[in-house]
Write a protein that holds these residues in place. Structure first.
Motif, PDB file in Angstrom:
ATOM      1  N   LYS A 100      42.852  37.910  51.929  1.00 37.61           N
ATOM      2  CA  LYS A 100      43.631  37.463  50.776  1.00 37.61           C
ATOM      3  C   LYS A 100      43.012  37.911  49.454  1.00 37.61           C
ATOM      4  O   LYS A 100      41.859  38.300  49.391  1.00 37.61           O
ATOM      5  CB  LYS A 100      43.750  35.927  50.795  1.00 37.61           C
ATOM      6  CG  LYS A 100      44.476  35.384  52.015  1.00 37.61           C
ATOM      7  CD  LYS A 100      44.523  33.871  51.999  1.00 37.61           C
ATOM      8  CE  LYS A 100      45.241  33.331  53.235  1.00 37.61           C
ATOM      9  NZ  LYS A 100      45.247  31.846  53.271  1.00 37.61           N
ATOM     10  N   ARG A 101      43.825  37.837  48.395  1.00 39.07           N
ATOM     11  CA  ARG A 101      43.340  38.083  47.034  1.00 39.07           C
ATOM     12  C   ARG A 101      42.763  36.764  46.514  1.00 39.07           C
ATOM     13  O   ARG A 101      43.422  35.727  46.591  1.00 39.07           O
ATOM     14  CB  ARG A 101      44.473  38.543  46.130  1.00 39.07           C
ATOM     15  CG  ARG A 101      45.162  39.832  46.564  1.00 39.07           C
ATOM     16  CD  ARG A 101      46.468  40.028  45.830  1.00 39.07           C
ATOM     17  NE  ARG A 101      47.380  38.924  46.123  1.00 39.07           N
ATOM     18  CZ  ARG A 101      48.532  38.720  45.477  1.00 39.07           C
ATOM     19  NH1 ARG A 101      48.912  39.538  44.513  1.00 39.07           N
ATOM     20  NH2 ARG A 101      49.298  37.691  45.791  1.00 39.07           N
ATOM     21  N   CYS A 137      37.092  39.067  51.751  1.00 39.38           N
ATOM     22  CA  CYS A 137      38.497  38.936  51.384  1.00 39.38           C
ATOM     23  C   CYS A 137      39.072  40.309  51.036  1.00 39.38           C
ATOM     24  O   CYS A 137      38.348  41.305  50.966  1.00 39.38           O
ATOM     25  CB  CYS A 137      38.648  37.976  50.205  1.00 39.38           C
ATOM     26  SG  CYS A 137      37.765  38.492  48.715  1.00 39.38           S
ATOM     27  N   GLU A 138      40.366  40.343  50.798  1.00 39.47           N
ATOM     28  CA  GLU A 138      41.015  41.611  50.465  1.00 39.47           C
ATOM     29  C   GLU A 138      40.645  42.069  49.061  1.00 39.47           C
ATOM     30  O   GLU A 138      40.344  43.243  48.827  1.00 39.47           O
ATOM     31  CB  GLU A 138      42.533  41.466  50.579  1.00 39.47           C
ATOM     32  CG  GLU A 138      43.302  42.731  50.203  1.00 39.47           C
ATOM     33  CD  GLU A 138      44.803  42.508  50.193  1.00 39.47           C
ATOM     34  OE1 GLU A 138      45.457  42.993  49.264  1.00 39.47           O
ATOM     35  OE2 GLU A 138      45.317  41.852  51.122  1.00 39.47           O
ATOM     36  N   ARG A 139      40.684  41.138  48.097  1.00 38.18           N
ATOM     37  CA  ARG A 139      40.372  41.470  46.706  1.00 38.18           C
ATOM     38  C   ARG A 139      39.582  40.328  46.081  1.00 38.18           C
ATOM     39  O   ARG A 139      40.058  39.201  46.019  1.00 38.18           O
ATOM     40  CB  ARG A 139      41.655  41.729  45.909  1.00 38.18           C
ATOM     41  CG  ARG A 139      41.406  42.225  44.491  1.00 38.18           C
ATOM     42  CD  ARG A 139      42.712  42.516  43.780  1.00 38.18           C
ATOM     43  NE  ARG A 139      42.483  42.984  42.422  1.00 38.18           N
ATOM     44  CZ  ARG A 139      43.430  43.161  41.506  1.00 38.18           C
ATOM     45  NH1 ARG A 139      44.689  42.906  41.830  1.00 38.18           N
ATOM     46  NH2 ARG A 139      43.138  43.584  40.301  1.00 38.18           N
ATOM     47  N   LYS A 140      38.371  40.635  45.634  1.00 33.03           N
ATOM     48  CA  LYS A 140      37.453  39.626  45.099  1.00 33.03           C
ATOM     49  C   LYS A 140      37.401  39.733  43.573  1.00 33.03           C
ATOM     50  O   LYS A 140      36.833  40.656  43.019  1.00 33.03           O
ATOM     51  CB  LYS A 140      36.061  39.838  45.688  1.00 33.03           C
ATOM     52  CG  LYS A 140      35.072  38.718  45.469  1.00 33.03           C
ATOM     53  CD  LYS A 140      33.689  39.106  45.957  1.00 33.03           C
ATOM     54  CE  LYS A 140      33.693  39.572  47.401  1.00 33.03           C
ATOM     55  NZ  LYS A 140      32.335  39.948  47.868  1.00 33.03           N
ATOM     56  N   GLN A 141      37.979  38.755  42.889  1.00 32.92           N
ATOM     57  CA  GLN A 141      38.063  38.757  41.427  1.00 32.92           C
ATOM     58  C   GLN A 141      37.237  37.584  40.887  1.00 32.92           C
ATOM     59  O   GLN A 141      37.586  36.427  41.099  1.00 32.92           O
ATOM     60  CB  GLN A 141      39.527  38.627  40.988  1.00 32.92           C
ATOM     61  CG  GLN A 141      40.402  39.745  41.550  1.00 32.92           C
ATOM     62  CD  GLN A 141      41.877  39.408  41.475  1.00 32.92           C
ATOM     63  OE1 GLN A 141      42.595  39.914  40.639  1.00 32.92           O
ATOM     64  NE2 GLN A 141      42.330  38.547  42.371  1.00 32.92           N
ATOM     65  N   LEU A 181      46.026  39.115  36.192  1.00 32.67           N
ATOM     66  CA  LEU A 181      45.449  38.944  37.513  1.00 32.67           C
ATOM     67  C   LEU A 181      46.288  37.985  38.362  1.00 32.67           C
ATOM     68  O   LEU A 181      46.904  37.049  37.844  1.00 32.67           O
ATOM     69  CB  LEU A 181      44.018  38.403  37.406  1.00 32.67           C
ATOM     70  CG  LEU A 181      43.040  39.214  36.553  1.00 32.67           C
ATOM     71  CD1 LEU A 181      41.692  38.526  36.494  1.00 32.67           C
ATOM     72  CD2 LEU A 181      42.903  40.630  37.081  1.00 32.67           C
ATOM     73  N   THR A 182      46.272  38.225  39.674  1.00 34.27           N
ATOM     74  CA  THR A 182      46.974  37.342  40.609  1.00 34.27           C
ATOM     75  C   THR A 182      46.072  37.068  41.800  1.00 34.27           C
ATOM     76  O   THR A 182      45.158  37.842  42.110  1.00 34.27           O
ATOM     77  CB  THR A 182      48.285  37.979  41.108  1.00 34.27           C
ATOM     78  OG1 THR A 182      47.994  39.237  41.731  1.00 34.27           O
ATOM     79  CG2 THR A 182      49.264  38.177  39.965  1.00 34.27           C
ATOM     80  N   ALA A 183      46.321  35.958  42.485  1.00 32.52           N
ATOM     81  CA  ALA A 183      45.498  35.590  43.637  1.00 32.52           C
ATOM     82  C   ALA A 183      46.285  34.711  44.593  1.00 32.52           C
ATOM     83  O   ALA A 183      47.300  34.105  44.224  1.00 32.52           O
ATOM     84  CB  ALA A 183      44.237  34.872  43.181  1.00 32.52           C
ATOM     85  N   ASP A 184      45.795  34.649  45.834  1.00 32.24           N
ATOM     86  CA  ASP A 184      46.374  33.776  46.858  1.00 32.24           C
ATOM     87  C   ASP A 184      45.559  32.503  47.041  1.00 32.24           C
ATOM     88  O   ASP A 184      46.082  31.483  47.481  1.00 32.24           O
ATOM     89  CB  ASP A 184      46.426  34.509  48.201  1.00 32.24           C
ATOM     90  CG  ASP A 184      47.161  35.834  48.106  1.00 32.24           C
ATOM     91  OD1 ASP A 184      48.319  35.827  47.662  1.00 32.24           O
ATOM     92  OD2 ASP A 184      46.565  36.872  48.455  1.00 32.24           O
TER      93      ASP A 184
END
Length: 261
Positions: free
Chosen positions: A110-111, A133-137, A183-186
């Motif tokens: 996940k993001r 995770c898929e995208r680490k912000q 930015l977006t996240a799950d």
């Protein structure tokens, strides 16, 4: 938690990272048990100060049986001031690791937002290092240009910074940084002061994002016995049969929808 005992540990190193912010590495057997999001209770060597000080775990080095804590000195005649004067080779007593940690498994594929503000920044570092995770912000908020742990966080993921005075990154807070960078996240994992967590919880609710928050609170026993660090909860606590959660024992990490802040 019944098998946890106070342990005397050796200080490996200590340094000042920014004004009033100190980093301490300690050698401890409890490193093998530690998870991102947990904390330690630190006892001073002053017999007058009986209660321990809760400090979040910043980094975990199981190979070398050591933990890193990063803390803020809160006053002149305080336990944290005494800790800041200690040096490599000195010893202190700790209890921990305590509390629950962040649910890393929820981030798989996940993001993710990893959000920290103020002294809520340190626990984000180990969380980021262990996060798969898929995208680490990583979205971090500071007051001004006197940032800390910035270099380590950059190595752990994509870092976005906000400062109240605009001296570094986005001017404003962590939510402003999210909006400015679109930015977006799950899933959200967050640690910091209550106003910040309140805004994150509201944002997560409006956008149907799964959100976990680590609450900061003054503590006495640190093991859930004294009920000195409770917060309001959605469901009744099996321990007290009222709508309270013990931050030290049931937390400090909660699903945001489970607690009131």
């Amino acid at each position: 938690m019944a098998d946890r005992k106070v342990e005397t540990v050796e200080i490996i190193s200590q340094e000042c990272l920014a004004e009033g912010i100190f980093s301490m590495w300690i050698r401890t057997k409890s490193a093998d048990l530690a998870r991102p999001g947990q904390f330690l209770s630190l006892y001073t060597n002053d017999a007058v100060k009986l209660l321990p000080r809760p400090v979040s775990i910043c980094e975990i080095d199981k190979e070398n049986s050591s933990l890193r804590i990063v803390y803020r000195v809160t006053g002149e005649n305080t336990g944290t001031r005494q800790f800041s004067k200690m040096q490599a080779g000195d010893t202190l007593r700790i209890l921990g690791p305590l509390g629950n940690g962040f649910p890393l498994e929820r981030a798989k594929g996940k993001r993710v937002f990893l959000m920290g503000g103020g002294i809520g920044v340190p626990p984000i570092l180990e969380l980021a290092k262990q996060m798969d995770c898929e995208r680490k912000q990583i979205v971090i908020g500071y007051r001004d240009r006197y940032t800390f742990l910035e270099d380590e966080l950059k190595k752990a993921g994509q870092l976005y910074i906000s400062t109240e005075d605009g001296s570094v990154g986005t001017q404003g807070n962590v939510m402003d940084a999210i909006r400015e960078n679109d930015l977006t996240a799950d899933v959200i994992y967050a640690c910091g002061p209550a106003p910040m967590l309140r805004a994150i919880k509201e944002f997560a609710g409006k956008n149907c994002i799964e959100c976990y928050i680590s609450l900061e609170e003054r503590m006495a026993c640190g093991i859930g016995a004294c009920l000195g660090c409770v917060c309001r909860s959605k469901e009744k606590d099996s321990h007290s049969n009222v709508k309270n959660k013990r931050i030290c024992k049931d937390g400090p990490v909660f699903l945001a929808t489970e607690v009131e802040i």
